[in-house]
Design a protein around this motif. Structure first.
Motif, short mmCIF file in Angstrom:
data_model
loop_
_atom_site.label_atom_id
_atom_site.label_comp_id
_atom_site.label_asym_id
_atom_site.label_seq_id
_atom_site.Cartn_x
_atom_site.Cartn_y
_atom_site.Cartn_z
N GLN A 228 33.11 33.49 46.75
CA GLN A 228 32.88 34.26 48.14
C GLN A 228 34.08 34.50 49.09
OE1 GLN A 228 30.04 31.87 50.14
NE2 GLN A 228 28.38 32.52 49.16
N THR A 229 35.02 33.60 48.94
CA THR A 229 36.33 33.72 49.70
C THR A 229 37.63 33.87 48.99
OG1 THR A 229 36.48 31.30 49.98
CG2 THR A 229 35.22 32.44 51.89
N GLU A 230 37.48 33.76 47.78
CA GLU A 230 38.54 33.83 46.77
C GLU A 230 38.39 34.35 45.63
OE1 GLU A 230 38.20 30.19 47.96
OE2 GLU A 230 37.46 29.69 46.01
N ASP A 231 39.15 35.06 44.88
CA ASP A 231 39.32 35.10 43.17
C ASP A 231 39.91 34.34 42.67
OD1 ASP A 231 37.93 37.75 43.38
OD2 ASP A 231 39.34 38.87 44.47
N ILE A 232 39.51 33.91 41.61
CA ILE A 232 40.09 32.81 40.74
C ILE A 232 40.40 33.49 39.48
CG2 ILE A 232 39.88 30.80 39.88
CD1 ILE A 232 37.89 30.00 41.89
N TYR A 233 41.42 33.51 38.78
CA TYR A 233 41.88 34.06 37.60
C TYR A 233 42.57 33.00 36.69
CZ TYR A 233 41.97 38.41 40.45
OH TYR A 233 41.86 39.46 41.23
N LEU A 234 42.43 33.14 35.31
CA LEU A 234 43.03 32.19 34.42
C LEU A 234 43.80 33.26 33.60
CD1 LEU A 234 40.27 29.73 33.17
CD2 LEU A 234 42.44 29.48 34.65
N VAL A 235 45.12 32.96 33.48
CA VAL A 235 45.87 33.95 33.13
C VAL A 235 46.83 33.33 31.87
CG1 VAL A 235 47.96 35.68 33.28
CG2 VAL A 235 46.26 35.15 35.31
#
Length: 106
Positions: free
Chosen positions: A45-52
């Motif tokens: 809802q408030t952030e984007d979470i990435y696994l890189v």
């Protein structure tokens, strides 16, 4: 399944060729994006979470605020051994395909 992952991951790798907030955050924190692939992207809802996956050797978890660029990103380094622990079969295949791509065997 593997071919679908390969297409998706190659597109992910190529996305680092253009400027993005994710690329800027990683590079400003000392992580090269020349050999990086987004394994997972979770829009919240408030952030984007990435696994890189970086250089095929470690994972960086990045949380970017969606609405306020002045909020500092949250980065966490995850060792591959830790990441692999309890990983589903599907995500194990995704990781192996990503490592294969980064090793230059596309």
């Amino acid at each position: 399944m593997e071919l679908d992952f390969r297409e998706e991951l190659i597109t992910s790798r190529n996305s680092f060729k253009s400027s993005s907030s994710l690329k800027r955050v990683l590079e400003s924190n000392g992580h090269s994006t020349a050999n990086a692939i987004v394994l997972h992207h979770t829009p919240d809802q408030t952030e984007d979470i990435y696994l890189v996956l970086i250089n095929g050797s470690y994972i960086i978890s990045v949380e970017l605020d969606r609405y306020d660029q002045s909020v500092p990103p949250i980065l966490e380094l995850i060792e591959l051994k830790e990441y692999k622990h309890g990983l589903s079969r599907m995500n194990q295949v995704r990781l192996l395909v990503a490592q294969d791509i980064l090793s230059g065997q596309t």
